[in-house]
Design an enzyme around this catalytic site. Structure first.
Site, PDB file in Angstrom:
ATOM      1  N   GLN A 128       0.843  -1.192   0.000  1.00  0.00           N
ATOM      2  CA  GLN A 128       0.000   0.000   0.000  1.00  0.00           C
ATOM      3  C   GLN A 128       0.880   1.244   0.000  1.00  0.00           C
ATOM      4  O   GLN A 128       1.791   1.377   0.822  1.00  0.00           O
ATOM      5  CB  GLN A 128      -0.910   0.001   1.224  1.00  0.00           C
ATOM      6  N   TYR A 130       1.246   5.339   0.331  1.00  0.00           N
ATOM      7  CA  TYR A 130       0.808   6.698   0.618  1.00  0.00           C
ATOM      8  C   TYR A 130       1.638   7.626  -0.264  1.00  0.00           C
ATOM      9  O   TYR A 130       2.857   7.473  -0.362  1.00  0.00           O
ATOM     10  CB  TYR A 130       1.055   7.064   2.085  1.00  0.00           C
ATOM     11  N   THR A 156      -3.493   4.516  -1.789  1.00  0.00           N
ATOM     12  CA  THR A 156      -4.506   5.111  -0.920  1.00  0.00           C
ATOM     13  C   THR A 156      -4.710   6.570  -1.295  1.00  0.00           C
ATOM     14  O   THR A 156      -3.760   7.346  -1.349  1.00  0.00           O
ATOM     15  CB  THR A 156      -4.086   4.993   0.555  1.00  0.00           C
ATOM     16  N   ARG A 165      -7.567  12.259  15.245  1.00  0.00           N
ATOM     17  CA  ARG A 165      -8.054  11.181  16.104  1.00  0.00           C
ATOM     18  C   ARG A 165      -7.723  11.553  17.548  1.00  0.00           C
ATOM     19  O   ARG A 165      -6.563  11.539  17.951  1.00  0.00           O
ATOM     20  CB  ARG A 165      -7.415   9.851  15.719  1.00  0.00           C
ATOM     21  N   HIS A 276     -11.548   4.879   5.101  1.00  0.00           N
ATOM     22  CA  HIS A 276     -10.365   4.745   5.958  1.00  0.00           C
ATOM     23  C   HIS A 276     -10.767   4.295   7.359  1.00  0.00           C
ATOM     24  O   HIS A 276     -10.176   4.719   8.364  1.00  0.00           O
ATOM     25  CB  HIS A 276      -9.591   6.058   6.023  1.00  0.00           C
TER      26      HIS A 276
END
Length: 389
Positions: A128, A130, A156, A165, A276
């Site tokens: 994956q 980024y 992504t 968060r 996500h």
């Protein structure tokens, strides 16, 4: 050995065993966590149709995911800091997935490096990506994934800017964890986790430290990552990344029909309907609510996968019935990893496969290609009557 009957059993063990900051990293979303919650609860609104007097012998969950044979239509999603949930976590998860026969996706933000995972596993895995501002680093990262014989690149698209968060900020999340009075008090109760971490050399972001310019240790990592996610990412850059890779590509983070149409124009091998895991735009619709409109729009052009909120084999079945070709799980296998390492990941996959198998049978379906919308009952307003103006 505890009796594990569902994914939630693994979650409870994971919470007891892992340090609070890493469990919270897994079990949290952005802002109010509305989208994080609804990713899960919206599956509860979908019902299954029980069918009887149907031959249930010879059942199989075998399928192909982007042309690759799979034991069931499930892939392991990329999850950052997996090696902090359990020592050598990415290696253990990749091994479990390879032995089980489903794809594993290694995150750019992994603790174990691409090379580490390749050297310690037997089956090819997905990588994956980024997208970073530092194109030299990105180019070398892609070349490293090629050298490791990764079988697909998962790009992504929904992390150009990091969603906030709250739990991560309050816990002072870092890898390895910073020693504060609060973290020391918590770590003192997690002795099994600590003993395992002491026996591994893998305690920082292996794909970045020593590879990105100016990042030689963990002290310089945080400032680099804060500045590096590329807010200028557009479809033209995505096309260039796909061309650089030259192999199978999955575009992850699609949650809008118009974006799905733009993505399909690039002819990827699949797109992933995803928010996500509720960790980016809080207040967005759940992935399962957006699945059917996206399948209707582009399912004839590219395979449509889904992630975010899947916690059971029944969730997988519902997603397949609504048009997904595969379901990607993240938290479900991380609970297993944090609870019992490689054996826990296998247990999570076993639980999901058994639930999928039993539910398929009770819906009167023997094989994956027989799963269709007729096995579900969906509220008339499930996708909702939303207005953009």
């Amino acid at each position: 050995m505890p009796v594990i009957t569902c994914i939630d059993d693994l979650k409870k063990i994971h919470e007891r065993r892992a340090p609070r900051m890493f469990f919270d990293y897994c079990e949290s979303g952005s802002w109010t966590e509305q989208t994080f919650r609804e990713n899960v609860t919206d599956y509860d609104k979908i019902r299954l149709r029980q069918r009887v007097a149907v031959d249930m012998t010879g059942r199989s969950q075998k399928t192909q995911i982007i042309g690759q044979d799979a034991t069931m239509p499930v892939a392991l999603s990329p999850v950052g800091l997996t090696g902090m949930q359990h020592a050598d976590g990415e290696i253990l998860a990749a091994r479990a997935a390879g032995k089980f026969g489903v794809p594993y996706t290694l995150s750019t933000m992994s603790i174990c490096s691409i090379e580490d995972v390749a050297e310690n596993t037997e089956k090819p895995f997905w990588f994956q990506l980024y997208t970073m501002k530092d194109m030299d680093y990105t180019t070398r990262l892609i070349e490293r994934a090629k050298a490791a014989k990764c079988s697909a690149l998962v790009i992504t698209l929904d992390l150009q800017i990091l969603g906030q968060r709250h739990k991560d900020l309050k816990n002072g999340l870092s890898a390895p964890p910073k020693l504060t009075p609060k973290s020391i008090a918590n770590l003192a109760t997690k002795w099994a986790w600590g003993l395992e971490m002491l026996q591994t050399k893998r305690r920082h972001f292996g794909n970045i430290v020593g590879h990105a310019k100016g990042v030689t240790d963990t002290s310089s990592l945080s400032s680099w990552t804060a500045e590096q996610f590329d807010p200028a990412l557009d479809w033209g850059k995505v096309a260039k990344l796909m061309e650089m890779w030259g192999g199978k590509v999955i575009l992850k983070g699609i949650l809008d029909v118009e974006d799905a149409k733009r993505a399909a124009e690039l002819e990827p091998d699949a797109i992933v309907v995803s928010n996500h895991g509720g960790r980016q735009l809080d207040g967005a619709l759940s992935s399962i609510r957006m699945l059917r409109p996206i399948v209707d729009a582009v399912g004839h052009k590219t395979d449509v996968h889904i992630d975010s909120g899947i916690r059971s084999g029944q969730d997988v079945l519902k997603a397949l019935a609504m048009g997904a070709k595969a379901a990607h799980i993240g938290r479900a296998y991380i609970y297993g990893l944090g609870a019992m390492g490689e054996a826990g990941v296998k247990t999570a996959l076993d639980v999901i496969q058994k639930e999928l198998d039993t539910s398929m049978a009770l819906c009167g379906r023997q094989t994956i290609d027989q799963i269709d919308p007729s096995i579900t009952l969906i509220p008339e307003d499930f996708e909702g009557r939303w207005h953009t103006t």
